[in-house]
Design a protein around this motif. Structure first.
Motif, short mmCIF file in Angstrom:
data_model
loop_
_atom_site.label_atom_id
_atom_site.label_comp_id
_atom_site.label_asym_id
_atom_site.label_seq_id
_atom_site.Cartn_x
_atom_site.Cartn_y
_atom_site.Cartn_z
N SER A 103 21.92 -40.35 -3.32
CA SER A 103 21.17 -41.46 -3.89
C SER A 103 19.99 -40.94 -4.71
O SER A 103 19.34 -39.97 -4.32
N THR A 104 19.73 -41.57 -5.85
CA THR A 104 18.51 -41.26 -6.60
C THR A 104 17.40 -42.22 -6.20
O THR A 104 16.22 -41.92 -6.41
N THR A 105 17.78 -43.34 -5.63
CA THR A 105 16.77 -44.31 -5.21
C THR A 105 15.93 -43.76 -4.06
O THR A 105 14.70 -43.85 -4.06
N THR A 106 16.61 -43.18 -3.09
CA THR A 106 15.92 -42.56 -1.95
C THR A 106 16.46 -41.15 -1.77
O THR A 106 17.57 -40.97 -1.25
N PRO A 107 15.75 -40.13 -2.25
CA PRO A 107 16.24 -38.75 -2.17
C PRO A 107 16.62 -38.35 -0.75
O PRO A 107 16.01 -38.78 0.22
N ARG A 108 17.67 -37.55 -0.65
CA ARG A 108 18.20 -37.01 0.60
C ARG A 108 18.92 -38.05 1.46
O ARG A 108 19.29 -37.76 2.59
N LEU A 109 19.10 -39.26 0.94
CA LEU A 109 19.91 -40.25 1.63
C LEU A 109 21.16 -40.54 0.82
O LEU A 109 21.24 -40.24 -0.36
N GLY A 110 22.15 -41.14 1.48
CA GLY A 110 23.39 -41.45 0.80
C GLY A 110 23.28 -42.71 -0.03
O GLY A 110 22.48 -43.61 0.25
N ALA A 111 24.10 -42.77 -1.06
CA ALA A 111 24.12 -43.95 -1.94
C ALA A 111 24.97 -45.05 -1.31
O ALA A 111 25.83 -44.81 -0.47
N THR A 112 24.73 -46.27 -1.74
CA THR A 112 25.59 -47.39 -1.37
C THR A 112 26.80 -47.40 -2.31
O THR A 112 26.79 -46.73 -3.35
N PRO A 113 27.84 -48.17 -1.99
CA PRO A 113 29.00 -48.23 -2.89
C PRO A 113 28.65 -48.63 -4.32
O PRO A 113 29.12 -48.01 -5.28
N ALA A 114 27.83 -49.67 -4.49
CA ALA A 114 27.48 -50.12 -5.85
C ALA A 114 26.66 -49.06 -6.58
O ALA A 114 26.83 -48.86 -7.78
N GLU A 115 25.79 -48.39 -5.86
CA GLU A 115 24.98 -47.33 -6.48
C GLU A 115 25.88 -46.20 -6.97
O GLU A 115 25.66 -45.66 -8.06
N TYR A 116 26.88 -45.85 -6.18
CA TYR A 116 27.82 -44.81 -6.58
C TYR A 116 28.59 -45.21 -7.84
O TYR A 116 28.73 -44.42 -8.78
N LEU A 117 29.06 -46.45 -7.87
CA LEU A 117 29.82 -46.92 -9.04
C LEU A 117 28.94 -46.98 -10.28
O LEU A 117 29.39 -46.66 -11.39
N PRO A 223 10.84 -45.71 -5.17
CA PRO A 223 9.44 -45.33 -4.98
C PRO A 223 9.25 -43.91 -4.47
O PRO A 223 8.33 -43.20 -4.91
N GLU A 224 10.13 -43.47 -3.55
CA GLU A 224 10.00 -42.11 -3.02
C GLU A 224 10.26 -41.07 -4.10
O GLU A 224 9.57 -40.04 -4.17
N ALA A 225 11.26 -41.32 -4.93
CA ALA A 225 11.55 -40.38 -6.01
C ALA A 225 10.43 -40.37 -7.04
O ALA A 225 10.09 -39.31 -7.58
N VAL A 226 9.87 -41.53 -7.35
CA VAL A 226 8.75 -41.61 -8.30
C VAL A 226 7.60 -40.74 -7.80
O VAL A 226 6.98 -39.99 -8.57
N LYS A 227 7.33 -40.82 -6.49
CA LYS A 227 6.23 -40.04 -5.93
C LYS A 227 6.57 -38.55 -5.87
O LYS A 227 5.77 -37.70 -6.24
N GLU A 228 7.78 -38.23 -5.42
CA GLU A 228 8.17 -36.83 -5.25
C GLU A 228 8.15 -36.07 -6.58
O GLU A 228 7.71 -34.92 -6.63
N PHE A 229 8.61 -36.71 -7.65
CA PHE A 229 8.70 -36.03 -8.94
C PHE A 229 7.57 -36.42 -9.89
O PHE A 229 7.60 -36.06 -11.07
N ASN A 230 6.59 -37.16 -9.36
CA ASN A 230 5.42 -37.55 -10.15
C ASN A 230 5.83 -38.20 -11.47
O ASN A 230 5.35 -37.84 -12.55
N LEU A 231 6.71 -39.16 -11.39
CA LEU A 231 7.23 -39.79 -12.60
C LEU A 231 6.22 -40.71 -13.28
O LEU A 231 6.40 -41.06 -14.45
N GLU A 232 5.19 -41.09 -12.55
CA GLU A 232 4.17 -41.96 -13.15
C GLU A 232 3.46 -41.28 -14.32
O GLU A 232 2.89 -41.95 -15.18
N ARG A 233 3.50 -39.96 -14.36
CA ARG A 233 2.84 -39.25 -15.45
C ARG A 233 3.46 -39.59 -16.80
O ARG A 233 2.78 -39.54 -17.83
N PHE A 234 4.74 -39.92 -16.79
CA PHE A 234 5.39 -40.30 -18.06
C PHE A 234 4.92 -41.65 -18.52
O PHE A 234 4.75 -41.88 -19.72
N THR A 235 4.70 -42.56 -17.59
CA THR A 235 4.18 -43.89 -17.94
C THR A 235 2.78 -43.78 -18.48
O THR A 235 2.42 -44.40 -19.48
#
Length: 241
Positions: A103-117, A223-235
């Motif tokens: 999953s990209t939504t929550t790093p280190r967790l599995g994706a849901t079926p719709a997320e995978y598709l 939110p976890e990925a935004v924090k982990e990779f500091n994505l707010e810096r792009f905004t």
């Protein structure tokens, strides 16, 4: 006969399958919240799993393991078993039972079926993968998604360097955001999408010398990925430019 018909006609775009599963899961859960069904409302994962089975049933795309045995098994990775359809020059992939990749939504967790598709759909949009969803293998306890994409012969003797992989994704507007070279992650500020798992097993050099991604994870950051990779810096950078 049913197996042959499924093999020939069940192919569908990941985008349409993802849309069906998302809407189907919403309908399933809403029946509980509206009091139309008794019991505990299923989790998003369970509702999407049920909707995925409904999608396969509606398309006549319920498969069995016999479907995969008609292809040459080539190995497995963290997310799929891989087969080679030599006649049609396709890679056939089956997710591991009850797992839908990372999953990209929550790093280190599995994706849901719709997320995978949706991930497969984004790979088609950005990288022209031509992925098709062939069907679903399931029983009462286990479920797998089976998909196809064009087979790419790998030049295993000359894997791409980290710099080459970064340059490859830069062509599509994805910038490096992970400091760990063993788990490269890239981000598109324009589309607010992450590309993860972009190491030299999933980004290969084909025999004609070009690079191609074959199994990266694409999706929106949570939110976890935004924090982990500091994505707010792009905004912030965009707002001050």
């Amino acid at each position: 006969m049913a197996e042959r018909r499924s093999k020939e006609t069940a192919s569908a775009s990941p985008k349409s399958a993802a849309h069906y599963v998302r809407r189907g899961a919403e309908a399933i859960r809403s029946r509980y919240t509206l009091g139309l069904c008794e019991g505990v409302c299923p989790s998003l994962y369970k509702a999407e799993r049920q909707a995925l089975i409904q999608w396969a049933e509606a398309r006549g795309a319920l498969l069995t393991e016999d479907f995969l045995r008609s292809f040459s098994y080539t190995g497995y990775g963290a997310e799929h078993r891989v087969y080679h359809d030599e006649c049609n020059k396709l890679a056939i992939k089956a997710t591991h039972p009850n797992r839908f990749g990372h999953s990209t939504t929550t790093p280190r967790l599995g994706a849901t079926p719709a997320e995978y598709l949706r991930r497969l759909a984004w790979c088609n949009v950005f990288f022209g993968d031509e992925i098709r969803v062939l069907g679903v293998i399931c029983d009462e306890e286990q479920i797998q998604v089976v998909s196809s994409q064009p087979w790419i012969a790998d030049n295993k003797k000359d894997p791409p360097s980290g710099e080459e992989i970064a340059a490859y994704f830069a062509e599509f507007g994805f910038l490096p955001v992970s400091e760990n070279p063993e788990t490269p992650v890239f981000y598109s500020p324009e589309f607010n999408l992450l590309v993860a798992d972009a190491h030299d097993t999933n980004v290969i050099r084909s025999r004609d010398g070009g690079l191609a991604q074959i199994d990266v994870v694409v999706g929106a950051p949570g939110p976890e990925a935004v924090k982990e990779f500091n994505l707010e810096r792009f905004t912030k950078a965009s707002s001050t430019s």
